[in-house]
Design a protein around this motif. Structure first.
Motif, PDB file in Angstrom:
ATOM      1  N   THR A 200       4.999  -2.358  -7.814  1.00 23.04           N
ATOM      2  CA  THR A 200       6.038  -1.892  -7.622  1.00 23.04           C
ATOM      3  C   THR A 200       7.189  -2.713  -8.306  1.00 23.04           C
ATOM      4  O   THR A 200       8.084  -2.377  -9.065  1.00 23.04           O
ATOM      5  CB  THR A 200       6.471  -1.018  -6.551  1.00 23.04           C
TER       6      THR A 200
ATOM      7  N   GLU B 162      -2.355  -2.603  -0.079  1.00 28.81           N
ATOM      8  CA  GLU B 162      -0.746  -2.192   0.118  1.00 28.81           C
ATOM      9  C   GLU B 162      -0.060  -3.545  -0.598  1.00 28.81           C
ATOM     10  O   GLU B 162       1.076  -3.223  -1.054  1.00 28.81           O
ATOM     11  CB  GLU B 162      -0.537  -2.130   1.744  1.00 28.81           C
ATOM     12  N   ARG B 163      -0.560  -4.538  -0.366  1.00 33.50           N
ATOM     13  CA  ARG B 163       0.209  -5.825  -0.858  1.00 33.50           C
ATOM     14  C   ARG B 163       0.401  -5.722  -2.353  1.00 33.50           C
ATOM     15  O   ARG B 163       1.445  -6.021  -3.063  1.00 33.50           O
ATOM     16  CB  ARG B 163      -0.226  -7.184  -0.336  1.00 33.50           C
TER      17      ARG B 163
ATOM     18  N   GLU C 127       5.362 -11.171 -10.148  1.00 28.10           N
ATOM     19  CA  GLU C 127       4.979 -10.167  -9.114  1.00 28.10           C
ATOM     20  C   GLU C 127       3.886  -9.436  -9.568  1.00 28.10           C
ATOM     21  O   GLU C 127       2.652  -8.936  -8.840  1.00 28.10           O
ATOM     22  CB  GLU C 127       6.338  -9.153  -8.922  1.00 28.10           C
TER      23      GLU C 127
ATOM     24  N   ASN D 298       0.250  -3.014  -3.931  1.00 25.41           N
ATOM     25  CA  ASN D 298       1.071  -1.921  -4.448  1.00 25.41           C
ATOM     26  C   ASN D 298       2.510  -2.415  -4.652  1.00 25.41           C
ATOM     27  O   ASN D 298       3.378  -1.887  -5.408  1.00 25.41           O
ATOM     28  CB  ASN D 298       0.794  -0.793  -3.785  1.00 25.41           C
ATOM     29  N   ARG D 299       3.001  -3.221  -3.365  1.00 21.94           N
ATOM     30  CA  ARG D 299       4.069  -3.745  -3.418  1.00 21.94           C
ATOM     31  C   ARG D 299       4.724  -4.496  -4.416  1.00 21.94           C
ATOM     32  O   ARG D 299       5.546  -4.478  -5.070  1.00 21.94           O
ATOM     33  CB  ARG D 299       4.576  -4.490  -1.966  1.00 21.94           C
ATOM     34  N   HIS D 300       3.669  -5.254  -4.912  1.00 24.02           N
ATOM     35  CA  HIS D 300       4.063  -6.383  -5.923  1.00 24.02           C
ATOM     36  C   HIS D 300       3.950  -5.846  -7.366  1.00 24.02           C
ATOM     37  O   HIS D 300       4.849  -5.967  -8.055  1.00 24.02           O
ATOM     38  CB  HIS D 300       2.966  -7.419  -5.964  1.00 24.02           C
TER      39      HIS D 300
ATOM     40  N   LEU E 139       6.863   5.584  -5.062  1.00 14.75           N
ATOM     41  CA  LEU E 139       6.307   5.170  -3.905  1.00 14.75           C
ATOM     42  C   LEU E 139       6.195   5.954  -2.652  1.00 14.75           C
ATOM     43  O   LEU E 139       7.324   6.272  -2.071  1.00 14.75           O
ATOM     44  CB  LEU E 139       6.797   3.670  -3.518  1.00 14.75           C
TER      45      LEU E 139
END
Length: 287
Positions: free
Chosen positions: A57, A50-51, A70, A53-55, A9
């Motif tokens: 990962t 971005e949200r 997720e 991508n966070r979920h 990331l």
């Protein structure tokens, strides 16, 4: 499955409304950065990307029900980005990864197929997309559709469903016999069938015939009017197939008037007037 994955990331400072957030899920995968859409709500789309991508990962690092939750949240975020009009290559690529991890191979295959055919890619990015597509191929039933002319929209099984893309097109479908409906403006609809099983590909080719164009022939002085040697009635619209044609007006006591004209596929309605000077007038005038 997770032990085989390498996670990376990369977060870079935001220099503008364009996010510089990248996720690479395999060591061989490209680093993806946000590319803002030209006509979308850029800030909202960036935050959603971005949200997602966070979920994504977090989901890949998690197990059990948390992993599924997720990944589903990542999927929801990427789909919201697309609804805002931001169907960029990075969104489509990450969507494909998410669907693959959710064990939805048909949808994942179609996301990577769109990624490969719909965007300008570097050799490295194309290789990464092709690698993922080929990894999914044994799990899905695939149809490759070509048409003459190309650029026809393809629907599967039902006309009221959105098109799956335009020809030439390779998509994953439900196994069995599928009905393919091809359409393009200015051409008659074409249909084909393909029977395909998981792990195989069926190749389909279809020819779309040009749709007739309405042409009205005007002969102010009367007389015998023919189109390609077939008699027609002046003033009435005739459905004419695209291509070259000859209209002829014969008036007693006067030399015949003959006019050659072309009808292009998808042309608007045409009006052609024949008189002693053979002048064309009106919308869609013939040359």
């Amino acid at each position: 499955m997770l032990d085989a994955l390498t996670f990376l990331l990369r977060l870079r400072p935001a220099l503008s409304a364009v996010a510089l957030v990248a996720v690479a899920l395999l060591a061989a995968a490209p680093v993806l950065t946000w590319t803002a859409p030209a006509e979308a709500q850029e800030e909202e789309a960036r935050l959603l990307f971005e949200r997602g991508n966070r979920h994504l990962t977090a989901g890949l690092r998690a197990r059990g029900s948390r992993r599924t939750r997720e990944l589903q949240q990542a999927l929801d975020a990427y789909l919201q980005v697309m609804r805002l009009g931001a169907r960029t290559r990075n969104v489509v690529f990450n969507l494909g990864i998410t669907l693959q991890e959710l064990e939805r191979p048909e949808e994942a295959f179609n996301a990577f197929s769109e990624y490969l055919r719909g965007f300008e890619l570097s050799p490295e990015d194309r290789a990464a997309g092709e690698q993922r597509l080929e990894a999914l191929r044994p799990q899905v039933a695939v149809v490759r559709v070509e048409s003459t002319p190309p650029g026809a929209e393809v629907r599967v099984d039902r006309r009221d469903l959105p098109p799956r893309g335009t020809t030439p097109l390779e998509i994953a479908v439900a196994p069995g016999t599928r009905r393919l409906i091809l359409s393009r403006e200015g051409y008659q609809e074409a249909r084909a069938e393909a029977t395909v099983a998981v792990g195989s590909r069926a190749d389909v080719s279809a020819t779309l015939e040009p749709a007739p164009v309405s042409v009205q022939f005007i002969a102010p002085g009367g007389g015998r009017l023919t189109l390609d040697d077939a008699e027609i009635v002046a003033g009435r619209a005739v459905e004419v197939t695209p291509g070259s044609h000859v209209v002829r007006l014969e008036v007693p006591g006067a030399p015949p008037v003959e006019r050659r004209f072309e009808v292009a596929p998808g042309a608007p309605p045409m009006v052609l007037e024949l008189s002693a000077t053979a002048v064309a007038q009106g919308e869609g005038r013939a040359p």
